[in-house]
Design an enzyme around this catalytic site. Structure first.
Site, PDB file in Angstrom:
ATOM      1  N   HIS A 117      68.028 -14.221  -9.853  1.00  6.62           N
ATOM      2  CA  HIS A 117      68.303 -15.572 -10.062  1.00  6.62           C
ATOM      3  C   HIS A 117      69.027 -16.252 -11.179  1.00  6.62           C
ATOM      4  O   HIS A 117      70.265 -17.078 -11.031  1.00  6.62           O
ATOM      5  CB  HIS A 117      66.653 -16.138 -10.284  1.00  6.62           C
ATOM      6  CG  HIS A 117      65.334 -16.587  -9.876  1.00  6.62           C
ATOM      7  ND1 HIS A 117      64.299 -15.844  -9.515  1.00  6.62           N
ATOM      8  CD2 HIS A 117      65.526 -16.847  -8.097  1.00  6.62           C
ATOM      9  CE1 HIS A 117      63.553 -15.761  -8.493  1.00  6.62           C
ATOM     10  NE2 HIS A 117      64.643 -16.500  -7.700  1.00  6.62           N
ATOM     11  N   LYS A 147      52.087 -22.672  -2.886  1.00  4.88           N
ATOM     12  CA  LYS A 147      53.150 -21.758  -2.233  1.00  4.88           C
ATOM     13  C   LYS A 147      51.666 -19.884  -2.428  1.00  4.88           C
ATOM     14  O   LYS A 147      51.140 -20.020  -3.509  1.00  4.88           O
ATOM     15  CB  LYS A 147      53.715 -21.905  -2.909  1.00  4.88           C
ATOM     16  CG  LYS A 147      54.705 -20.509  -1.982  1.00  4.88           C
ATOM     17  CD  LYS A 147      56.470 -20.842  -2.311  1.00  4.88           C
ATOM     18  CE  LYS A 147      57.440 -19.710  -2.087  1.00  4.88           C
ATOM     19  NZ  LYS A 147      58.358 -19.491  -2.525  1.00  4.88           N
ATOM     20  N   ARG A 204      70.009 -13.765  -0.093  1.00  2.84           N
ATOM     21  CA  ARG A 204      69.912 -12.214  -0.406  1.00  2.84           C
ATOM     22  C   ARG A 204      70.181 -11.492   1.151  1.00  2.84           C
ATOM     23  O   ARG A 204      71.297 -11.887   1.768  1.00  2.84           O
ATOM     24  CB  ARG A 204      68.478 -11.293  -0.998  1.00  2.84           C
ATOM     25  CG  ARG A 204      68.536 -12.403  -2.144  1.00  2.84           C
ATOM     26  CD  ARG A 204      66.954 -12.412  -2.337  1.00  2.84           C
ATOM     27  NE  ARG A 204      66.070 -12.805  -1.609  1.00  2.84           N
ATOM     28  CZ  ARG A 204      65.225 -13.714  -1.707  1.00  2.84           C
ATOM     29  NH1 ARG A 204      64.764 -12.676  -2.333  1.00  2.84           N
ATOM     30  NH2 ARG A 204      64.701 -14.519  -0.583  1.00  2.84           N
ATOM     31  N   SER A 226      60.835 -13.136  -6.689  1.00  2.76           N
ATOM     32  CA  SER A 226      59.491 -13.729  -7.474  1.00  2.76           C
ATOM     33  C   SER A 226      58.257 -12.202  -6.697  1.00  2.76           C
ATOM     34  O   SER A 226      57.561 -11.663  -7.301  1.00  2.76           O
ATOM     35  CB  SER A 226      59.552 -14.888  -7.906  1.00  2.76           C
ATOM     36  OG  SER A 226      60.753 -15.161  -7.957  1.00  2.76           O
TER      37      SER A 226
HETATM   38  O1  PNS Z   1      62.403 -20.664  -4.555  1.00  3.96           O
HETATM   39  P1  PNS Z   1      62.640 -20.873  -3.219  1.00  3.96           P
HETATM   40  O2  PNS Z   1      61.020 -20.649  -2.844  1.00  3.96           O
HETATM   41  O3  PNS Z   1      63.598 -20.125  -2.459  1.00  3.96           O
HETATM   42  O4  PNS Z   1      62.565 -23.030  -3.333  1.00  3.96           O
HETATM   43  C1  PNS Z   1      62.603 -23.274  -2.921  1.00  3.96           C
HETATM   44  C2  PNS Z   1      62.380 -24.696  -2.652  1.00  3.96           C
HETATM   45  C3  PNS Z   1      61.838 -25.541  -4.530  1.00  3.96           C
HETATM   46  C4  PNS Z   1      63.665 -24.517  -2.379  1.00  3.96           C
HETATM   47  C5  PNS Z   1      62.437 -25.755  -1.710  1.00  3.96           C
HETATM   48  O5  PNS Z   1      61.368 -25.033  -1.469  1.00  3.96           O
HETATM   49  C6  PNS Z   1      62.177 -27.502  -1.871  1.00  3.96           C
HETATM   50  O6  PNS Z   1      63.097 -28.114  -2.088  1.00  3.96           O
HETATM   51  N1  PNS Z   1      60.559 -28.121  -2.369  1.00  3.96           N
HETATM   52  C7  PNS Z   1      61.236 -29.328  -2.690  1.00  3.96           C
HETATM   53  C8  PNS Z   1      60.433 -31.063  -1.190  1.00  3.96           C
HETATM   54  C9  PNS Z   1      61.273 -30.653  -0.121  1.00  3.96           C
HETATM   55  O7  PNS Z   1      62.861 -31.163  -0.374  1.00  3.96           O
HETATM   56  N2  PNS Z   1      61.301 -30.217   1.013  1.00  3.96           N
HETATM   57  C10 PNS Z   1      62.210 -30.169   1.753  1.00  3.96           C
HETATM   58  C11 PNS Z   1      63.187 -28.736   1.834  1.00  3.96           C
HETATM   59  S1  PNS Z   1      63.311 -28.458   3.397  1.00  3.96           S
END
Ligand code: PNS
Length: 163
Positions: free
Chosen positions: A17, A41, A92, A130
């Site tokens: 990250h 999650k 990745r 993570s």
């Molecule tokens: O660390 P991650 O799991 O790749 O992050 C995922 C994240 C936080 C980017 C995604 O879950 C997100 O955007 N969450 C906010 C809610 C949202 O907008 N959801 C719709 C996205 S399709």
């Protein structure tokens, strides 16, 4: 102001990250790291939102154009709130692609003014996540180098026997 947003759960932030945040910080005037609360999650995050924000702030202290904020809204709404027009995500192995492709398409559907950009992980961090870091640390394995030192120490305190 050309502002990018690097979103994620960051539970906890890894060296992968950090590499993406550093590379984004050299591409944009400034970068906001968005820490999603994501309480549901994988049975809930190991680190609280405040801890995750503080760890990223420590790990990015050398980057003067990076700030960190928690959010609990749609990503596109958060991007609009902070005035960012580009979402930056690390990519990745191929396994990331399907999920990231879906999120990018849905985010575009929700707000086509917000662009999604991908930065390829360097080979060293291709398979770093993570979840893997937490699993290794929980079993007493060495995670130094896989995460910033400040996270290593935090994992050590949280999980007692992480090295
Ligand atoms: O660390 P991650 O799991 O790749 O992050 C995922 C994240 C936080 C980017 C995604 O879950 C997100 O955007 N969450 C906010 C809610 C949202 O907008 N959801 C719709 C996205 S399709």
């Amino acid at each position: 102001m050309n502002r990018g947003i690097v979103p994620g759960t960051f539970d906890p932030v890894t060296s992968g990250h950090l590499d993406i945040i550093e590379r984004a910080s050299s591409l944009f005037d400034d970068v906001v790291v968005g820490v999603a609360l994501s309480p549901e999650k994988n049975g809930g995050p190991l680190f609280s939102p405040e801890e995750r924000v503080a760890l990223i702030e420590s790990a990015t202290a050398h980057l003067s154009n990076v700030s960190v904020r928690a959010f609990d809204t749609l990503l596109v709404d958060f991007a609009e709130e902070v005035g960012a027009s580009v979402i930056v995500k690390g990519l990745r192995a191929m396994t990331d692609f399907e999920r990231e492709f879906q999120m990018a398409a849905l985010n575009w559907r929700l707000d086509s003014k917000v662009e999604t950009m991908f930065i390829m992980a360097i080979p060293e961090y291709m398979y770093l996540s993570s979840s893997a870091v937490k699993e290794i640390a929980a079993h007493g394995g060495a995670v130094r180098g896989l995460v910033p030192d400040v996270v290593c120490d935090a994992l050590s305190r949280k999980l007692r026997f992480a090295r």
